[in-house]
Design an enzyme around this catalytic site. Structure first.
Site, PDB file in Angstrom:
ATOM      1  N   LYS A  19       0.849  -1.194   0.000  1.00  0.00           N
ATOM      2  CA  LYS A  19       0.000   0.000   0.000  1.00  0.00           C
ATOM      3  C   LYS A  19       0.878   1.235   0.000  1.00  0.00           C
ATOM      4  O   LYS A  19       1.810   1.342   0.798  1.00  0.00           O
ATOM      5  CB  LYS A  19      -0.858   0.001   1.290  1.00  0.00           C
ATOM      6  CG  LYS A  19      -1.809   1.177   1.366  1.00  0.00           C
ATOM      7  CD  LYS A  19      -3.073   0.882   0.597  1.00  0.00           C
ATOM      8  CE  LYS A  19      -3.991   2.076   0.451  1.00  0.00           C
ATOM      9  NZ  LYS A  19      -3.767   2.871  -0.769  1.00  0.00           N
TER      10      LYS A  19
ATOM     11  N   LYS B 236       5.544   2.363  -2.574  1.00  0.00           N
ATOM     12  CA  LYS B 236       5.480   3.753  -3.041  1.00  0.00           C
ATOM     13  C   LYS B 236       5.853   3.781  -4.509  1.00  0.00           C
ATOM     14  O   LYS B 236       6.644   2.959  -4.977  1.00  0.00           O
ATOM     15  CB  LYS B 236       6.466   4.626  -2.259  1.00  0.00           C
ATOM     16  CG  LYS B 236       6.091   6.081  -2.258  1.00  0.00           C
ATOM     17  CD  LYS B 236       4.979   6.325  -1.282  1.00  0.00           C
ATOM     18  CE  LYS B 236       4.657   7.781  -1.112  1.00  0.00           C
ATOM     19  NZ  LYS B 236       3.767   7.975   0.047  1.00  0.00           N
TER      20      LYS B 236
ATOM     21  N   THR C 196      -5.565  12.905   6.134  1.00  0.00           N
ATOM     22  CA  THR C 196      -4.195  12.994   6.657  1.00  0.00           C
ATOM     23  C   THR C 196      -4.084  14.188   7.613  1.00  0.00           C
ATOM     24  O   THR C 196      -3.558  14.066   8.726  1.00  0.00           O
ATOM     25  CB  THR C 196      -3.177  13.103   5.499  1.00  0.00           C
ATOM     26  OG1 THR C 196      -3.480  12.091   4.545  1.00  0.00           O
ATOM     27  CG2 THR C 196      -1.758  12.937   5.990  1.00  0.00           C
TER      28      THR C 196
ATOM     29  N   SER D 242      -7.709   5.435   3.706  1.00  0.00           N
ATOM     30  CA  SER D 242      -7.555   4.629   2.480  1.00  0.00           C
ATOM     31  C   SER D 242      -7.969   3.190   2.770  1.00  0.00           C
ATOM     32  O   SER D 242      -8.636   2.543   1.957  1.00  0.00           O
ATOM     33  CB  SER D 242      -6.095   4.636   2.005  1.00  0.00           C
ATOM     34  OG  SER D 242      -5.864   5.727   1.156  1.00  0.00           O
TER      35      SER D 242
END
Ligand code: NAD
Length: 428
Positions: free
Chosen positions: A67, A103, A187, A361
């Site tokens: 992820k 990433k 976030t 998410s």
């Protein structure tokens, strides 16, 4: 450019040096599972073909599918991707969500591309990634310079290629395509929950606390907005080009309203020292400040929410804030971290403070898989629970072992990752 992956491993080794981690577990985390490099050809508007470098690093899938976000930036590199993927593994373990870490990114200045070029680049990148991503394999999300629209192109291209409806392949997508309520602000909102709890734990009054936020994108704006709503005084804001400080906010006045700054930024294309409403210009309240000066402002809290390595050996000695709440990934170098610790400045580390994004998410992915959708209030409640649960465990480890929040966060992640390795038989 310093090797960001080595910097990230330094943080891990510092926690491991306390002797509570199996050295084999530590060794396993030093190597990403897979590093993918791509060349993406894109037909530009003038008919020429340009080639872009793309990366996806899949660091660990010990606790679940890979992820992590996708960023578009001129300085994307393999070492940076490895570090960011590693931090995702650590962060998902701290958040205690069933994911590993990854990433990705493309070396490009997206501001120099037209919308059509950006879409063709994203679809090309998705074609390269297609075999390596999927709801149970690797789930991308937005990061620097990518957003819900870009995630929608990624999803659409993936579904065309696989012939399947697969909303759970990507998070941070638009709500009509299965995106979650609350993902965009998650976030920043999550960071505000952690910071606020720390402030309250230490008997400080939010209404008297001044804050400067570096970075005014998805995370910086949402964080500034969430703190403003809780009564904190926002007295400094900056994006990559410019910034403003509100000297009056340090007195009795309430500080800046981030929404107002956003509106003005949208009109002018940048944060500026003067804000004009009709014919009245307010150049008195707001003075110009550079993103670098903002970090050494005389405030209680600084929030680096832009890019990595902005707090270094050079400016760590000059920081006046008592609290650094890391919303960007990797904003503090290990050398600077040591200086801040020695100076008694509390750092709420990235792997804890900014985990709200991946947490929502995960909520989005869980909703997609179950075919349900949660209300904004439900997402908000669940986010708060998750942020506070992780914050409290990290805080208690820090108190018990008399270590920094960062070291405590790594100890927690290492314990959870080591348990998964042992359960799978990766280590004995
Ligand atoms: P974004 O592209 O939306 O915004 C980045 C902002 O930083 C922009 O305002 C840009 O002008 C500014 N900026 C860039 N370089 C700067 C510099 N040198 N000084 C000051 N400002 C600068 O990106 P974002 O999604 O807000 O991500 C910001 C940081 O937060 C990144 O480190 C990212 O990895 C991290 N993060 C993002 C998420 C998320 O959900 N988007 C989640 C966790 C962590």
């Amino acid at each position: 450019m310093p090797n960001l992956f080595n910097q990230a491993l330094t943080q891990l080794k510092k926690a491991a040096s306390l002797g509570v981690v199996d050295p084999k577990a530590l060794e396993a985390l030093e190597f990403p599972d897979r590093t993918l490099n791509f060349t993406i050809p894109v037909r530009m508007d003038d008919g020429a073909t340009r080639f872009f470098e793309g990366y996806r690093v899949q660091h660990s899938s010990l606790r679940g599918p890979y992820k992590g976000g996708i960023r578009y930036a001129p300085v994307v590199s393999e070492s940076e991707m490895k570090a960011l993927a590693f931090w995702m593994t650590v962060k998902c373990a701290i958040a205690d969500i069933p994911y590993g870490g990854a990433k990705g990114g493309v070396k490009v200045d997206p501001k120099k591309l037209s919308e059509g070029e950006l879409e063709r680049l994203t679809r090309g990148f998705t074609r390269a990634l297609c075999r390596f991503i999927g709801p149970w394999q690797d789930v991308p999300a937005p990061d620097v310079n990518t957003n819900a629209k870009i995630m929608a192109w990624l999803l659409d291209e993936y579904e065309i290629l696989t012939g399947e409806h697969a909303p759970a392949v990507v998070t941070g997508k638009p709500i009509p395509l299965g995106g979650s309520q609350g993902r965009e602000a998650a976030t920043g909102e999550g960071g505000a929950i952690v910071l606020d709890q720390y402030v309250k734990d230490h008997g400080m009054d939010p209404k008297k606390m001044t804050v400067a936020v570096q970075g005014f994108g998805n995370v910086g704006y949402a964080m500034a907005k969430a703190l403003h709503a809780r009564g904190y005084k926002i007295v400094g804001l900056a994006d990559s080009r410019n910034g403003v400080r509100d000297d009056n906010g340090r007195g009795k006045e309430p500080g800046m309203d981030p929404f107002h700054i956003l509106q003005e930024k949208q009109e002018k294309g940048m944060i500026s020292g003067c804000y004009c409403k009709g014919s009245v210009c307010d150049c008195e309240h707001y003075k110009k400040i550079s993103p670098e000066q903002l970090l050494v402002m005389d405030v209680d809290i600084i929030v680096p929410a832009a890019v990595e390595n902005v707090i270094t050996e050079k400016n760590a000695k000059k920081i006046k804030a008592k609290i650094v709440c890391e919303m960007a990934n990797g904003p503090t170098t290990p050398e600077a971290d040591t200086i801040l610790e020695r100076r008694g400045i509390t750092v709420l580390p990235d792997v804890l403070a900014n985990m709200g994004g991946v947490t929502v998410s995960y909520f989005e992915w869980a909703q997609n898989i179950q075919g349900v959708s949660w209300s904004a209030a439900e997402v908000e409640t669940r986010l708060k629970e998750k942020m506070l649960a992780s914050y409290r465990v990290v805080r208690d480890i820090a108190r018990e072992r008399k270590v920094s929040f960062r070291t405590a966060a790594y100890l927690l992640a290492l314990a959870r990752l080591e348990a998964a390795m042992r359960a799978k038989g990766v280590i004995k």
